[in-house]
Design a protein around this motif. Structure first.
Motif, short mmCIF file in Angstrom:
data_model
loop_
_atom_site.label_atom_id
_atom_site.label_comp_id
_atom_site.label_asym_id
_atom_site.label_seq_id
_atom_site.Cartn_x
_atom_site.Cartn_y
_atom_site.Cartn_z
N SER A 4 30.64 6.65 -1.10
CA SER A 4 30.16 6.61 0.28
C SER A 4 30.22 8.01 0.86
O SER A 4 31.06 8.81 0.49
CB SER A 4 31.03 5.68 1.12
OG SER A 4 30.96 4.37 0.63
N ALA A 5 29.33 8.26 1.80
CA ALA A 5 29.28 9.56 2.44
C ALA A 5 30.62 9.93 3.05
O ALA A 5 31.34 9.07 3.57
CB ALA A 5 28.21 9.56 3.53
N CYS A 6 30.94 11.20 2.96
CA CYS A 6 32.13 11.75 3.62
C CYS A 6 31.73 13.12 4.13
O CYS A 6 31.87 14.12 3.43
CB CYS A 6 33.31 11.84 2.66
SG CYS A 6 34.76 12.60 3.44
N TYR A 7 31.20 13.16 5.33
CA TYR A 7 30.67 14.41 5.86
C TYR A 7 31.75 15.48 5.97
O TYR A 7 31.52 16.64 5.65
CB TYR A 7 29.99 14.19 7.21
CG TYR A 7 28.90 13.14 7.16
CD1 TYR A 7 27.88 13.23 6.22
CD2 TYR A 7 28.90 12.06 8.01
CE1 TYR A 7 26.89 12.26 6.16
CE2 TYR A 7 27.91 11.09 7.96
CZ TYR A 7 26.90 11.20 7.03
OH TYR A 7 25.93 10.25 6.95
N THR A 8 32.95 15.09 6.38
CA THR A 8 34.01 16.09 6.55
C THR A 8 34.45 16.66 5.21
O THR A 8 34.72 17.85 5.10
CB THR A 8 35.21 15.49 7.30
OG1 THR A 8 35.67 14.34 6.60
CG2 THR A 8 34.83 15.13 8.72
N GLY A 9 34.52 15.84 4.19
CA GLY A 9 34.97 16.29 2.88
C GLY A 9 33.87 16.92 2.04
O GLY A 9 34.08 17.95 1.41
N GLU A 10 32.70 16.31 2.04
CA GLU A 10 31.63 16.77 1.16
C GLU A 10 30.86 17.95 1.73
O GLU A 10 30.46 18.85 0.99
CB GLU A 10 30.67 15.62 0.86
CG GLU A 10 31.35 14.50 0.09
CD GLU A 10 30.56 13.22 0.09
OE1 GLU A 10 31.01 12.27 -0.54
OE2 GLU A 10 29.50 13.14 0.75
N ILE A 11 30.64 17.96 3.01
CA ILE A 11 29.88 19.06 3.62
C ILE A 11 30.81 20.20 4.02
O ILE A 11 30.59 21.35 3.66
CB ILE A 11 29.09 18.58 4.86
CG1 ILE A 11 28.05 17.54 4.45
CG2 ILE A 11 28.43 19.76 5.56
CD1 ILE A 11 27.38 16.84 5.61
N PHE A 12 31.88 19.86 4.76
CA PHE A 12 32.77 20.89 5.29
C PHE A 12 33.97 21.17 4.39
O PHE A 12 34.78 22.04 4.69
CB PHE A 12 33.23 20.50 6.70
CG PHE A 12 32.08 20.28 7.64
CD1 PHE A 12 31.23 21.33 7.97
CD2 PHE A 12 31.81 19.03 8.16
CE1 PHE A 12 30.16 21.13 8.83
CE2 PHE A 12 30.74 18.83 9.02
CZ PHE A 12 29.91 19.89 9.36
#
Length: 166
Positions: free
Chosen positions: A51-59
């Protein structure tokens, strides 16, 4: 379940080339499921459902290991063959707003994610895996080797009658 619209394109990554599929059940982006596919000959291919994890995967937040899980999953699937299924539902399916509120509780009160979600009145993991199962069925996968340390994912897929082992 309704039939999704499907788009497909090659995707070149630092791990190699995948076939990228978008399964779109509606115009709402969170109703999409992405699949990165490499050739697999095994009757039980390697599958990662993430599942998406914007804080972990992007930042690349150091508060979670989602970026590492993403990279490890893509690397292994490119090497061994299989399917990387990416669901666009952040916060274990609770949503980005709940996730960030939970992160604040974790940071300021020292609670873990489960306790923070409980405090917010949110289920710990409301994700459903019917769409991931649809993707597996689309590619003719009846059973798989599931790359996960989360028993809820195994149970979630088993509820859809898919056979997988962690």
């Amino acid at each position: 379940m309704t039939q999704p619209q499907i788009a497909r394109s090659p995707l070149n990554t630092k791990y190699g080339t995948f076939e990228l599929y978008d399964f779109a059940w509606s115009g709402n982006e969170q109703d999409n499921v992405l699949a990165l596919v490499t050739n697999f000959e095994s009757k039980t291919p390697l599958v990662r459902v993430q599942s998406a994890c914007y804080t972990g995967e992007i930042f690349e937040s150091t508060d979670c290991d989602c970026h590492w899980q993403l990279e490890t999953g893509l690397h292994r699937i490119q090497k061994e063959g299989g399917i990387f299924i990416y669901m666009l539902c952040d916060g274990r399916g609770a949503g980005l707003l709940t996730k960030i509120r939970g992160m604040n509780i974790t940071a300021t009160e020292g609670l873990d994610t489960a306790e923070a979600y409980e405090r917010l009145g949110s289920p710990l993991d409301p994700r459903e895996y019917e769409r991931a199962a649809f993707v597996l069925n689309h590619f003719g996968v009846a059973s798989c080797r599931l790359l996960t340390n989360n028993p809820r994912k195994v149970l979630g897929l088993k509820k859809t009658r898919y056979k997988c082992r962690a």
